[in-house]
Design a protein around this motif. Structure first.
Motif, PDB file in Angstrom:
ATOM      1  N   THR A  23      -1.420  59.259  21.837  1.00  0.00           N
ATOM      2  CA  THR A  23      -0.300  58.485  22.341  1.00  0.00           C
ATOM      3  C   THR A  23       0.736  58.322  21.234  1.00  0.00           C
ATOM      4  O   THR A  23       0.416  58.332  20.040  1.00  0.00           O
ATOM      5  N   ASN A  74      -4.879  45.192  16.665  1.00  0.00           N
ATOM      6  CA  ASN A  74      -5.753  46.117  17.384  1.00  0.00           C
ATOM      7  C   ASN A  74      -4.887  47.196  18.027  1.00  0.00           C
ATOM      8  O   ASN A  74      -3.810  46.914  18.570  1.00  0.00           O
ATOM      9  N   TYR A  75      -5.367  48.424  17.954  1.00  0.00           N
ATOM     10  CA  TYR A  75      -4.668  49.551  18.563  1.00  0.00           C
ATOM     11  C   TYR A  75      -5.574  50.191  19.602  1.00  0.00           C
ATOM     12  O   TYR A  75      -6.766  50.423  19.357  1.00  0.00           O
ATOM     13  N   GLU A  76      -5.013  50.435  20.774  1.00  0.00           N
ATOM     14  CA  GLU A  76      -5.717  51.207  21.787  1.00  0.00           C
ATOM     15  C   GLU A  76      -5.168  52.624  21.725  1.00  0.00           C
ATOM     16  O   GLU A  76      -4.099  52.920  22.269  1.00  0.00           O
ATOM     17  N   VAL A  77      -5.890  53.493  21.050  1.00  0.00           N
ATOM     18  CA  VAL A  77      -5.443  54.866  20.851  1.00  0.00           C
ATOM     19  C   VAL A  77      -6.013  55.717  21.981  1.00  0.00           C
ATOM     20  O   VAL A  77      -7.232  55.769  22.186  1.00  0.00           O
ATOM     21  N   VAL A  78      -5.143  56.352  22.716  1.00  0.00           N
ATOM     22  CA  VAL A  78      -5.550  57.187  23.844  1.00  0.00           C
ATOM     23  C   VAL A  78      -5.470  58.645  23.421  1.00  0.00           C
ATOM     24  O   VAL A  78      -4.390  59.143  23.046  1.00  0.00           O
ATOM     25  N   SER A 124     -10.172  56.460  25.389  1.00  0.00           N
ATOM     26  CA  SER A 124      -9.516  55.370  24.672  1.00  0.00           C
ATOM     27  C   SER A 124     -10.375  54.957  23.487  1.00  0.00           C
ATOM     28  O   SER A 124     -11.571  54.695  23.631  1.00  0.00           O
ATOM     29  N   VAL A 125      -9.746  54.913  22.316  1.00  0.00           N
ATOM     30  CA  VAL A 125     -10.422  54.501  21.088  1.00  0.00           C
ATOM     31  C   VAL A 125      -9.777  53.192  20.634  1.00  0.00           C
ATOM     32  O   VAL A 125      -8.579  53.143  20.353  1.00  0.00           O
ATOM     33  N   SER A 126     -10.567  52.140  20.598  1.00  0.00           N
ATOM     34  CA  SER A 126     -10.058  50.831  20.170  1.00  0.00           C
ATOM     35  C   SER A 126     -10.252  50.710  18.659  1.00  0.00           C
ATOM     36  O   SER A 126     -11.382  50.685  18.166  1.00  0.00           O
ATOM     37  N   GLU A 174      -9.740  48.469  15.492  1.00  0.00           N
ATOM     38  CA  GLU A 174      -9.500  47.102  15.026  1.00  0.00           C
ATOM     39  C   GLU A 174      -9.091  47.134  13.553  1.00  0.00           C
ATOM     40  O   GLU A 174      -9.705  47.830  12.742  1.00  0.00           O
TER      41      GLU A 174
END
Length: 802
Positions: free
Chosen positions: A390, A420-424, A440-442, A444
């Motif tokens: 993303t 926190n990042y929600e990396v898609v 999705s990789v969360s 922190e």
């Protein structure tokens, strides 16, 4: 021929099973009964109440009831005698099928108190089922060319009973062409076959009629029969032939059902029915292949009838058989090789491994966050996968190996901005149309101590009344740390310094956790008007960070000091004011003045004077000025007035509550001729008193106007500077001056002249000025009037009153 099924090994197994059942029954703690199937209604099974230890009289009151798993109506209990009996027809075969052990499990439930008993009733088999063949008459067609020794398989009879009641033996009626063959495996008969003893001759005997009899081992024995009608068929001597022994075709996966794969074709040189061909798959083919394809038996069309999946099987080998309808039929074989072509029907798969979480916000660029692997079950371009992230995230993907990527840090992190990042991660293949999947990789972000505690404002102003109780709470400081956990845990402390000769910590303290500031001792406005100090806030990070805030504590005055009368050393004692007064003075003449001071400030130091009534209620010829303390005559004195007057003046401040002091004034009246001898000072200054007093009053008015104008200008300038620019750290500005005007004030009254320190630790002392507007009352001016002009204005010091 008769075949007996009695083998020692089977008998021993049966005996061991019975012994095992008996031992299990004796030690299980349950009540066991047995009953034969097909027993009539009312057949006795057992005295269940007696065997369970229950009294017959208790069965009804304790709600004796019977529950059964499955069939609840097969057995019943007579509540009058406690006997368990057969209630309805019991068919063991219906109840347990072919199971060796067959039992009815009962639960006996009684209440008051609740008890549950388990009863097992074994159902014994009887020989009530005869052997049964699948059909009464079976037609067999055997070619006359069939060689001797050939075995024609037959399906044997079945007996629904068990044990000896189901042990079958077979007999075949006597003939010269066939014999019966029984293959056994331990106690079970696997197959029954008819064996040809010699060649058949259709021209001699076109048909054979045989009778097979099955006999069970029950008592009495039961039998079943099947009739075999064997027709001898003529020989077919030409087999069909395929055009090709191998057919190769290609087929896309996921082809819909009914799609034509290939058409096979075979021909036969015979005539008539021997030329008619039937196409079929070889029975030796796998069940999977048979489930995927269908062949038309007449035309040889092979079509799809199941799901074709390239990822499961890439190639199918189909064995096709062409059989003519001759007697006997003849056949030929060919192989159809079906190559499955891939289509883009598999979505890429993403697997995230080895997460290094959480990530410190000060992690260096290039730090590996996670390992990502991708896969696609398709082939070629359909299986070539590319990965993207993303947008607007501080990470990037780095290819490390084929279909393996690393998620690495691409830009600096700041937990306070984004925790926190929600990396898609998107994986897309190269098919047409392409397929994609996301994961999705969360991520922190872990905190590091990069933020110091911050106060809302750099300086606080606190007002505290003097004479506070020791340990009272005067203010609470609060600092916020943008970090988290220990890095945001703030503790407070004083920035120690000296206040005069004493340490700051002897005046105030601050609670390390709450930030509450306490005054450790009573504060005295007269000693300390302003206490300026700093409080430090420090977090618990490693290394710790901190910041300071300035507190300006203004000590507000309370009326804790009574007025003090100033007595000049003129005649009389130390506690009284003595004054000689000529009898010739007229009304309104000032004969004396009472001076008093108050250590407080403001209204608490604003003094008023009252003349206490004389003893006996006699009217005094004197009065005292309310705010001046001047004692003057109310009328002209005469010879009738007493030679001595004792006046008691009450001095009172304007505090709440008001505090007072008294002054005694002794006035001695004398004749006019004696005036020079009594008071040389008064006579020497009488000539020029009026002139000096008038000039002094003019100067006083000019000085008051100048000072007032300067004060107003100073206040305006200070207000403008205060609003336009922040105050400098450590500077202690003066408190707001209070202007008090009273029309009743005849002249300025003052508390005392003293220089007051403002303890800020920095800069010069400040001055608080409280001015009263002068209002001069009408009346005669005497020589004593000059004393009311004794006003000293000391700008560096605090002037509480005038």
């Amino acid at each position: 021929m008769v075949f007996f099924w009695r083998e020692g090994q089977g008998v021993w197994r049966l005996l061991l099973s019975v012994l095992h059942l008996l031992f299990w029954e004796a030690g299980s703690g349950q009540v066991h009964y047995s009953v034969s199937e097909e027993a009539k209604h009312g057949t006795f099974v057992g005295r269940i109440a007696q065997d369970l230890g229950l009294e017959l009289a208790e069965l009804v009151p304790r709600l004796f009831r019977l529950a059964s798993k499955g069939r609840g109506d097969l057995l019943e209990v007579n509540l009058q005698n406690g006997i368990l009996f057969v209630n309805s027809r019991i068919d063991r075969e219906e109840l347990c099928g072919r199971s060796v052990e067959c039992s009815i499990h009962l639960e006996v439930i009684v209440d008051r108190p609740l008890q549950v008993f388990h009863v097992e009733v074994e159902v014994k088999d009887i020989n009530d089922n005869q052997p049964v063949f699948p059909m009464a008459v079976k037609n067999l067609f055997i070619y006359e060319s069939r060689p001797p020794g050939s075995r024609i398989p037959l399906e044997g009879a079945s007996d629904a009973d068990i044990g000896a009641n189901s042990l079958l033996t077979y007999t075949l009626n006597s003939n010269e062409y066939f014999t019966l063959d029984v293959k056994r495996n331990y106690v079970e008969i696997k197959s029954l076959g008819l064996v040809l003893k010699k060649l058949l001759d259709r021209e001699v005997t076109p048909e054979h009629h045989l009778l097979i009899t099955a006999v069970d081992g029950g008592k009495p024995v039961l039998t079943g029969t099947i009739q075999l009608k064997i027709t001898v068929v003529d020989v077919n001597d030409n087999a069909p032939e395929f055009e090709s022994t191998i057919y190769k075709v290609r087929l896309f996966e996921n082809a819909p059902n009914g799609t034509l794969v290939v058409t096979v074709n075979a021909s036969d040189l015979d005539e008539g029915i021997n030329k008619d061909i039937v196409y079929s798959f070889n029975t030796d083919m796998s069940a999977d292949t048979l489930s995927k394809f269908h062949i038309d038996p007449v035309n040889g069309y092979i079509s799809v009838k199941g799901n074709i999946d390239f990822e499961f099987t890439k190639l199918y080998e189909i064995q096709v058989e062409a059989t003519d309808k001759g007697n006997p039929p003849m056949a030929d074989h060919c192989t159809v090789v079906v190559e499955i072509l891939d289509t883009n029907d598999n979505v890429p798969e993403l697997v995230v491994k080895s997460l290094s979480l959480p990530v410190l916000e000060d992690a260096p660029l290039g730090t590996v966050i996670a390992l990502i692997s991708v896969s696609d079950g398709d082939s070629g371009a359909n299986g070539q996968v590319t990965c993207t992230l993303t947008h607007h995230v501080p990470f990037k993907l780095v290819s490390t190996f084929k279909n393996y990527y690393s998620l690495v840090l691409d830009s600096a992190l700041d937990r306070e901005s984004m925790a926190n990042y929600e990396v898609v991660v998107t994986a897309r293949d190269g098919g047409s149309p392409s397929l994609s999947t996301t994961a999705s990789v969360s991520v922190e972000v872990a905190d590091v101590n990069d933020n110091a505690p911050a106060f809302v404002q750099p300086e606080y102003t606190v007002f505290v009344k003097e004479n506070n109780p020791p340990g009272c709470h005067i203010f609470t400081v609060s600092a916020r740390d943008a970090d988290a956990q220990e890095n945001a845990l703030v503790s407070y402390s004083l920035v120690e310094r000296r206040v005069g000769e004493r340490a700051l910590s002897s005046y105030v303290s601050v609670h390390a956790e709450s930030g509450k500031v306490y005054a450790l001792q009573p504060l005295d406005h007269e000693e300390l008007e302003l206490l300026q100090f700093q409080v430090s806030a420090r977090d618990a990070g490693v290394p710790p960070l901190g910041s300071n805030v300035t507190l300006q504590v203004f000590v507000l005055d309370e009326n804790d000091n009574a007025p003090a009368v100033l007595l000049p050393g003129l005649g009389g004692g130390a506690d009284a004011l003595s004054q000689l007064v000529a009898r010739s003075v007229g009304a309104g003449h000032v004969v004396a003045k009472v001076r008093a001071v108050d250590a407080d400030s403001g209204y608490n130091a604003w003094l008023s004077y009252e003349l206490q009534p004389a003893v006996g209620g006699a009217r005094s010829p004197f009065r005292v000025g309310l705010y001046t303390g001047e004692i003057s005559t109310t009328r002209a004195l005469d010879e009738a007035d007493a030679p001595r007057h004792r006046l008691l003046v009450l001095v009172k401040d304007h505090g709440e509550p008001a505090l007072t002091a008294t002054a005694t004034v002794l006035l001695s009246l004398e004749d006019s001729g004696q005036a020079p001898k009594a008071s040389s000072r008064a006579s020497s200054g009488a000539a020029s008193a009026d002139t000096v007093l008038v000039d002094l009053n003019v100067y006083l008015i000019i000085a008051i106007c100048a000072v007032s104008s300067l004060l107003v200008l100073t206040l305006l300038l200070y207000t403008a500077l205060r609003c336009s620019a922040p105050s400098s750290e450590g500077a202690c500005g003066p408190g707001k001056p209070t202007l008090v005007c009273s029309s009743a004030v005849g002249s300025w009254s003052y508390s005392q002249q003293r220089r007051q320190r403002v303890c800020s630790g920095e800069g010069l002392p400040k001055a608080d000025l409280m001015a009263f507007s002068p209002c001069l009352p009408p009346g005669p001016i005497s020589g004593d009037r000059e004393e009311q002009t004794d006003v000293k204005v000391d700008l560096p010091a605090k002037v509480s009153n005038f």
